[in-house]
Design a protein around this motif. Sequence first.
Motif, PDB file in Angstrom:
ATOM      1  N   LEU A 121      -4.995   1.042  -2.858  1.00  0.00           N
ATOM      2  CA  LEU A 121      -4.324   0.388  -2.160  1.00  0.00           C
ATOM      3  C   LEU A 121      -3.085   1.498  -1.516  1.00  0.00           C
ATOM      4  N   GLY A 122      -2.985   1.180   0.002  1.00  0.00           N
ATOM      5  CA  GLY A 122      -1.983   2.086   0.794  1.00  0.00           C
ATOM      6  C   GLY A 122      -0.619   1.080   1.207  1.00  0.00           C
ATOM      7  N   ILE A 123       0.317   1.517   1.134  1.00  0.00           N
ATOM      8  CA  ILE A 123       1.501   0.402   1.266  1.00  0.00           C
ATOM      9  C   ILE A 123       2.519   1.383   2.043  1.00  0.00           C
ATOM     10  N   ASP A 124       2.713   0.784   3.542  1.00  0.00           N
ATOM     11  CA  ASP A 124       3.080   1.074   4.845  1.00  0.00           C
ATOM     12  C   ASP A 124       3.619   0.541   5.479  1.00  0.00           C
ATOM     13  N   SER A 125       4.452   0.604   6.076  1.00  0.00           N
ATOM     14  CA  SER A 125       5.432  -0.266   7.164  1.00  0.00           C
ATOM     15  C   SER A 125       4.807  -0.178   8.985  1.00  0.00           C
ATOM     16  N   ASP A 126       3.449   1.192   9.017  1.00  0.00           N
ATOM     17  CA  ASP A 126       3.554   1.285  10.314  1.00  0.00           C
ATOM     18  C   ASP A 126       1.906   1.178  10.113  1.00  0.00           C
ATOM     19  N   ALA A 127       1.527   0.307  11.702  1.00  0.00           N
ATOM     20  CA  ALA A 127       0.501  -0.825  10.903  1.00  0.00           C
ATOM     21  C   ALA A 127      -0.288   0.232  12.063  1.00  0.00           C
ATOM     22  N   ASP A 128       0.363   1.126  13.433  1.00  0.00           N
ATOM     23  CA  ASP A 128      -1.881   2.225  13.364  1.00  0.00           C
ATOM     24  C   ASP A 128      -1.617   2.961  12.446  1.00  0.00           C
ATOM     25  N   ALA A 129      -0.722   3.208  12.028  1.00  0.00           N
ATOM     26  CA  ALA A 129      -1.274   3.598  10.326  1.00  0.00           C
ATOM     27  C   ALA A 129      -1.874   3.164   9.157  1.00  0.00           C
ATOM     28  N   SER A 130      -1.828   1.650   9.324  1.00  0.00           N
ATOM     29  CA  SER A 130      -2.352   0.587   8.776  1.00  0.00           C
ATOM     30  C   SER A 130      -4.154   0.691   9.120  1.00  0.00           C
ATOM     31  N   LYS A 131      -3.912   0.675  10.602  1.00  0.00           N
ATOM     32  CA  LYS A 131      -5.653   0.807  10.808  1.00  0.00           C
ATOM     33  C   LYS A 131      -6.363   1.813  11.013  1.00  0.00           C
ATOM     34  N   THR A 132      -5.610   3.269  10.735  1.00  0.00           N
ATOM     35  CA  THR A 132      -6.297   4.287  10.582  1.00  0.00           C
ATOM     36  C   THR A 132      -6.608   4.694   8.944  1.00  0.00           C
ATOM     37  N   PHE A 133      -5.612   4.008   8.597  1.00  0.00           N
ATOM     38  CA  PHE A 133      -6.122   3.879   6.579  1.00  0.00           C
ATOM     39  C   PHE A 133      -7.761   3.367   6.621  1.00  0.00           C
ATOM     40  N   LEU A 134      -7.153   2.352   6.735  1.00  0.00           N
ATOM     41  CA  LEU A 134      -8.099   1.146   6.648  1.00  0.00           C
ATOM     42  C   LEU A 134     -10.122   1.398   6.955  1.00  0.00           C
ATOM     43  N   HIS A 135      -9.618   1.792   8.535  1.00  0.00           N
ATOM     44  CA  HIS A 135     -10.521   2.598   8.918  1.00  0.00           C
ATOM     45  C   HIS A 135     -11.454   3.706   8.145  1.00  0.00           C
ATOM     46  N   ASN A 136     -11.220   4.575   7.522  1.00  0.00           N
ATOM     47  CA  ASN A 136     -11.084   5.302   7.161  1.00  0.00           C
ATOM     48  C   ASN A 136     -11.203   5.292   5.377  1.00  0.00           C
ATOM     49  N   HIS A 137     -10.669   4.460   4.893  1.00  0.00           N
ATOM     50  CA  HIS A 137     -10.737   4.441   3.454  1.00  0.00           C
ATOM     51  C   HIS A 137     -11.288   2.921   2.855  1.00  0.00           C
ATOM     52  N   LYS A 138     -13.397   3.075   3.018  1.00  0.00           N
ATOM     53  CA  LYS A 138     -13.300   1.673   3.365  1.00  0.00           C
ATOM     54  C   LYS A 138     -13.394   0.879   2.385  1.00  0.00           C
ATOM     55  N   ASN A 139     -12.995   1.153   0.712  1.00  0.00           N
ATOM     56  CA  ASN A 139     -13.123   0.391   0.387  1.00  0.00           C
ATOM     57  C   ASN A 139     -11.729  -0.200  -0.127  1.00  0.00           C
ATOM     58  N   SER A 140     -10.397   0.175   0.532  1.00  0.00           N
ATOM     59  CA  SER A 140      -9.054   0.368   0.292  1.00  0.00           C
ATOM     60  C   SER A 140      -8.920  -0.790   0.395  1.00  0.00           C
ATOM     61  N   LYS A 141      -7.700  -1.052   0.819  1.00  0.00           N
ATOM     62  CA  LYS A 141      -6.477  -2.453   0.980  1.00  0.00           C
ATOM     63  C   LYS A 141      -5.197  -1.726   0.982  1.00  0.00           C
ATOM     64  N   TYR A 142      -4.907  -2.680   2.264  1.00  0.00           N
ATOM     65  CA  TYR A 142      -3.262  -2.271   2.587  1.00  0.00           C
ATOM     66  C   TYR A 142      -1.975  -3.134   2.734  1.00  0.00           C
ATOM     67  N   LEU A 143      -1.566  -2.924   2.313  1.00  0.00           N
ATOM     68  CA  LEU A 143      -0.146  -3.783   2.708  1.00  0.00           C
ATOM     69  C   LEU A 143       0.843  -2.356   3.714  1.00  0.00           C
ATOM     70  N   LEU A 144       0.460  -3.725   4.589  1.00  0.00           N
ATOM     71  CA  LEU A 144       1.322  -3.491   5.644  1.00  0.00           C
ATOM     72  C   LEU A 144       2.891  -4.118   5.339  1.00  0.00           C
ATOM     73  N   LYS A 145       4.253  -4.020   5.011  1.00  0.00           N
ATOM     74  CA  LYS A 145       5.219  -4.203   4.427  1.00  0.00           C
ATOM     75  C   LYS A 145       5.851  -3.076   4.382  1.00  0.00           C
ATOM     76  N   ASP A 146       7.329  -3.775   4.443  1.00  0.00           N
ATOM     77  CA  ASP A 146       8.191  -2.426   4.630  1.00  0.00           C
ATOM     78  C   ASP A 146       8.523  -2.422   2.638  1.00  0.00           C
ATOM     79  N   ILE A 147       8.681  -1.598   2.518  1.00  0.00           N
ATOM     80  CA  ILE A 147       8.677  -1.132   0.863  1.00  0.00           C
ATOM     81  C   ILE A 147       9.952  -2.189   0.341  1.00  0.00           C
ATOM     82  N   ARG A 148      10.513  -2.078   0.436  1.00  0.00           N
ATOM     83  CA  ARG A 148      12.178  -2.615   0.566  1.00  0.00           C
ATOM     84  C   ARG A 148      11.431  -3.997   0.630  1.00  0.00           C
TER      85      ARG A 148
END
Length: 346
Positions: free
Chosen positions: A30-57
């Motif tokens: 899993l990756g956690i971050d609040s940047d929507a574009d970065a989440s798209k890049t992350f998921l595109h390049n880490h096909k087996n991972s999940k992403y939590l697109l949210k302010d960590i707080r």
Amino acid sequence: MKNNMNVVDLFAGCGGLSNGFEKVGFNILLGIDSDADASKTFLHNHKNSKYLLKDIREVTQKDIKEKIGNKRVDVVIGGPPCQGFSISGKRAFIDPRNSLYLEYFRIVDILKPKVSIIENVPGLSSLYDGKALDSIKNEFRKRGYTVVHKILKADEYGVPQIRKRIVIVGTKGKEFQFPKSNNKVVTLAEALSDLPKLNSDEVVEKYNTKPTNKYQKLMRQKSTILHNHVGTNHSEKTKKIISLVPEGGNYKNLPKHLQGTRKVNIAWTRLNSSKPSLTIDTGHRHHFHPWENRVPSVRESARIQSFSDDFIFLGSKTSQYRQVGNAVPPLLAKSVGSQLKRWLNG
Ligand SMILES: C[S@@+](CC[C@H](N)C(=O)[O-])C[C@H]1O[C@@H](n2cnc3c(N)ncnc32)[C@H](O)[C@@H]1O
């Protein structure tokens, strides 16, 4: 590795850090971050991972469980922004209400990993006479981790760039030993010479030469099409001014009347191809290509950061430059990951 080790990446961005760890066999849950574009890049390049697109707080235990279920998390990695610890901003006191470091440890408390790693800007080690770093290391110790830190130089780990990062490693058990540098310096010319020339906002998707060295072969191993190699449409005036600057030079090499045309101390810097690149940033457009009259493309910046060519950046061009510039160089992350693998395997 004995069992596949599971990793959660906090402040993951596009996943430079994750990418390096994945390359040596870690399983990025899993990756956690609040940047929507970065989440798209992350998921595109880490096909087996999940992403939590949210302010960590606002991230809760339930949010994480919804993404990864009850899977065991062995390693937490992440680079909290230097908010509260900034060396360039006001040197005010560290405000706990404002510290994303404490958010990092809040998630560590939820996941309870064997190993917990923080990376950040090297200035962190001297900030407040070392008190900022001490307070972070104390947070590790309070939770029973043995903690060590080191400033690592990316160019000593095969990255064609002068870039330092502080890495703090907390382990449950014996102390972590940092990887030794491999001392093979890769120059900017070695990193970029096989990438096609670009005019203005031209998009080039085909390689037109074979890789000419080990670094280029490594970068192109899984890539047949070029991505993110797009020129920048500079004004005629900009092109004319930068054409007057030699490799490794800057505004000081310009005629007197042009020296003040940009009011920053790094103005009109042309990178030197015979050395590793200067530290790349998030897209300020003051560092120019070593032999073309334009700034490096996103792909060239990614090469400088040691992202292989099959790693594709999504989002607007501005956002792509930001994602690349924010990242931990994957080859540096890979060295740390590889050493950690040895540590985990005893
Ligand atoms: C230096 S970048 C991380 C780069 C990443 N480690 C890599 O290697 O690609 C810091 C990240 O923190 C994220 N960030 C900042 N504040 C945040 C917050 N409150 N919640 C979640 N993410 C945050 C930013 O969006 C940015 O992507």
